[in-house]
Design a protein around this motif. Structure first.
Motif, PDB file in Angstrom:
ATOM      1  N   MET A   1      56.512  31.118  39.607  1.00  0.00           N
ATOM      2  CA  MET A   1      55.928  29.598  39.733  1.00  0.00           C
ATOM      3  C   MET A   1      54.348  29.817  39.627  1.00  0.00           C
ATOM      4  O   MET A   1      53.962  30.481  40.563  1.00  0.00           O
ATOM      5  CB  MET A   1      56.420  29.060  40.973  1.00  0.00           C
ATOM      6  N   PRO A   2      53.616  29.447  38.936  1.00  0.00           N
ATOM      7  CA  PRO A   2      52.215  29.378  39.072  1.00  0.00           C
ATOM      8  C   PRO A   2      51.550  28.803  40.123  1.00  0.00           C
ATOM      9  O   PRO A   2      51.949  27.870  40.779  1.00  0.00           O
ATOM     10  CB  PRO A   2      51.699  28.706  37.441  1.00  0.00           C
ATOM     11  N   ARG A   3      50.563  29.416  40.490  1.00  0.00           N
ATOM     12  CA  ARG A   3      49.632  28.853  41.538  1.00  0.00           C
ATOM     13  C   ARG A   3      48.163  28.679  41.178  1.00  0.00           C
ATOM     14  O   ARG A   3      47.727  29.162  40.084  1.00  0.00           O
ATOM     15  CB  ARG A   3      49.501  29.855  42.559  1.00  0.00           C
ATOM     16  N   HIS A   4      47.765  27.784  41.698  1.00  0.00           N
ATOM     17  CA  HIS A   4      46.357  27.226  41.461  1.00  0.00           C
ATOM     18  C   HIS A   4      45.596  27.900  42.333  1.00  0.00           C
ATOM     19  O   HIS A   4      45.486  28.021  43.576  1.00  0.00           O
ATOM     20  CB  HIS A   4      45.926  25.761  41.902  1.00  0.00           C
ATOM     21  N   ILE A   5      44.499  28.900  41.898  1.00  0.00           N
ATOM     22  CA  ILE A   5      43.539  29.790  42.686  1.00  0.00           C
ATOM     23  C   ILE A   5      42.327  29.401  42.481  1.00  0.00           C
ATOM     24  O   ILE A   5      41.883  29.220  41.167  1.00  0.00           O
ATOM     25  CB  ILE A   5      43.958  31.414  42.412  1.00  0.00           C
ATOM     26  N   ILE A   6      41.469  29.323  43.501  1.00  0.00           N
ATOM     27  CA  ILE A   6      40.147  29.141  43.360  1.00  0.00           C
ATOM     28  C   ILE A   6      39.492  30.379  43.378  1.00  0.00           C
ATOM     29  O   ILE A   6      39.222  30.903  44.336  1.00  0.00           O
ATOM     30  CB  ILE A   6      39.315  28.080  44.403  1.00  0.00           C
ATOM     31  N   LEU A   7      38.609  30.701  42.265  1.00  0.00           N
ATOM     32  CA  LEU A   7      37.866  31.943  42.309  1.00  0.00           C
ATOM     33  C   LEU A   7      36.470  31.861  42.898  1.00  0.00           C
ATOM     34  O   LEU A   7      35.991  30.759  43.359  1.00  0.00           O
ATOM     35  CB  LEU A   7      37.478  32.219  40.668  1.00  0.00           C
ATOM     36  N   ALA A   8      35.854  32.656  43.312  1.00  0.00           N
ATOM     37  CA  ALA A   8      34.433  32.760  43.857  1.00  0.00           C
ATOM     38  C   ALA A   8      33.312  32.163  43.278  1.00  0.00           C
ATOM     39  O   ALA A   8      32.763  31.429  44.009  1.00  0.00           O
ATOM     40  CB  ALA A   8      33.981  34.306  44.131  1.00  0.00           C
ATOM     41  N   ASP A   9      33.457  31.978  41.967  1.00  0.00           N
ATOM     42  CA  ASP A   9      32.439  31.111  41.221  1.00  0.00           C
ATOM     43  C   ASP A   9      32.854  29.729  41.118  1.00  0.00           C
ATOM     44  O   ASP A   9      32.168  28.951  40.328  1.00  0.00           O
ATOM     45  CB  ASP A   9      32.072  31.719  39.856  1.00  0.00           C
ATOM     46  N   GLY A  10      34.102  29.253  41.710  1.00  0.00           N
ATOM     47  CA  GLY A  10      34.248  27.948  41.684  1.00  0.00           C
ATOM     48  C   GLY A  10      35.379  27.441  40.681  1.00  0.00           C
ATOM     49  O   GLY A  10      36.095  26.375  40.727  1.00  0.00           O
ATOM     50  N   ARG A  11      35.760  28.534  39.700  1.00  0.00           N
ATOM     51  CA  ARG A  11      36.594  27.995  38.608  1.00  0.00           C
ATOM     52  C   ARG A  11      38.018  28.121  39.200  1.00  0.00           C
ATOM     53  O   ARG A  11      38.412  28.883  40.236  1.00  0.00           O
ATOM     54  CB  ARG A  11      36.698  29.281  37.685  1.00  0.00           C
ATOM     55  N   THR A  12      38.726  27.038  39.077  1.00  0.00           N
ATOM     56  CA  THR A  12      40.432  26.988  39.375  1.00  0.00           C
ATOM     57  C   THR A  12      41.120  27.571  38.238  1.00  0.00           C
ATOM     58  O   THR A  12      40.948  27.024  37.003  1.00  0.00           O
ATOM     59  CB  THR A  12      40.542  25.496  39.652  1.00  0.00           C
ATOM     60  N   VAL A  13      41.845  28.633  38.360  1.00  0.00           N
ATOM     61  CA  VAL A  13      42.794  29.101  37.593  1.00  0.00           C
ATOM     62  C   VAL A  13      44.389  28.872  37.904  1.00  0.00           C
ATOM     63  O   VAL A  13      44.488  28.727  39.293  1.00  0.00           O
ATOM     64  CB  VAL A  13      42.854  30.502  37.219  1.00  0.00           C
ATOM     65  N   GLU A  14      44.997  28.721  37.111  1.00  0.00           N
ATOM     66  CA  GLU A  14      46.787  28.522  37.480  1.00  0.00           C
ATOM     67  C   GLU A  14      47.309  29.857  36.765  1.00  0.00           C
ATOM     68  O   GLU A  14      47.505  29.940  35.464  1.00  0.00           O
ATOM     69  CB  GLU A  14      47.308  27.291  36.635  1.00  0.00           C
ATOM     70  N   VAL A  15      47.722  30.431  37.650  1.00  0.00           N
ATOM     71  CA  VAL A  15      48.540  31.836  37.168  1.00  0.00           C
ATOM     72  C   VAL A  15      49.839  32.158  38.102  1.00  0.00           C
ATOM     73  O   VAL A  15      49.671  31.726  39.105  1.00  0.00           O
ATOM     74  CB  VAL A  15      47.435  32.908  37.153  1.00  0.00           C
ATOM     75  N   ASP A  16      50.583  32.903  37.640  1.00  0.00           N
ATOM     76  CA  ASP A  16      51.597  33.339  38.280  1.00  0.00           C
ATOM     77  C   ASP A  16      51.099  34.532  39.296  1.00  0.00           C
ATOM     78  O   ASP A  16      51.526  34.704  40.395  1.00  0.00           O
ATOM     79  CB  ASP A  16      52.950  34.074  37.454  1.00  0.00           C
ATOM     80  N   CYS A  17      50.423  35.548  38.510  1.00  0.00           N
ATOM     81  CA  CYS A  17      49.875  36.718  39.249  1.00  0.00           C
ATOM     82  C   CYS A  17      48.392  36.998  39.110  1.00  0.00           C
ATOM     83  O   CYS A  17      47.944  37.093  37.756  1.00  0.00           O
ATOM     84  CB  CYS A  17      50.742  37.879  38.917  1.00  0.00           C
ATOM     85  N   LEU A  18      47.698  36.848  39.858  1.00  0.00           N
ATOM     86  CA  LEU A  18      46.017  36.706  39.744  1.00  0.00           C
ATOM     87  C   LEU A  18      45.833  38.345  39.072  1.00  0.00           C
ATOM     88  O   LEU A  18      44.982  38.462  38.205  1.00  0.00           O
ATOM     89  CB  LEU A  18      45.337  36.622  40.858  1.00  0.00           C
ATOM     90  N   SER A  19      46.268  39.339  39.815  1.00  0.00           N
ATOM     91  CA  SER A  19      46.048  40.794  39.197  1.00  0.00           C
ATOM     92  C   SER A  19      46.526  40.740  37.906  1.00  0.00           C
ATOM     93  O   SER A  19      45.565  41.625  36.914  1.00  0.00           O
ATOM     94  CB  SER A  19      46.511  41.745  40.049  1.00  0.00           C
ATOM     95  N   CYS A  20      47.594  40.438  37.481  1.00  0.00           N
ATOM     96  CA  CYS A  20      48.030  40.528  36.005  1.00  0.00           C
ATOM     97  C   CYS A  20      47.009  39.809  35.354  1.00  0.00           C
ATOM     98  O   CYS A  20      46.807  40.335  34.141  1.00  0.00           O
ATOM     99  CB  CYS A  20      49.508  40.142  35.998  1.00  0.00           C
TER     100      CYS A  20
END
Length: 100
Positions: A1-20
């Protein structure tokens, strides 16, 4: 299930796995890729005195990073981070070129 992750520069991404997502090129990390090392990830987190309030174990990493993102994420600190990334990238290039 995708998660919303806020990156250090303020971008929000929706991914299953950030490392991938990072290693596949789906997301470009802040400061870019330092060195491609065949699915090896190096996470560098300096230890500052203010971090002591969160503990010293690896479990303190998440609250430290959240605090930094929420309280210290300004233009001056981001500039220092990018400078550190660039210094590390250059140092690794020099190291790799000497070992080849």
């Amino acid at each position: 299930m995708p998660r919303h992750i806020i990156l250090a520069d303020g971008r929000t991404v929706e991914v299953d796995c950030l490392s991938c997502a990072l290693t596949s090129g789906l997301i470009t990390p802040t400061g870019g890729v330092i060195y491609e090392s065949n699915h090896f990830h190096l996470w560098m987190v300096p230890r500052y005195e203010w971090m002591g309030q969160f503990g010293k174990s690896v479990e303190s990493l998440r609250p430290v990073l959240l605090h930094a993102r929420n309280q210290l994420n300004d233009e001056e600190n981001m500039k220092k981070v990018i400078e550190g990334i660039n210094e590390l990238r250059e140092g690794l290039r020099d190291f790799v070129s000497r070992t080849e």
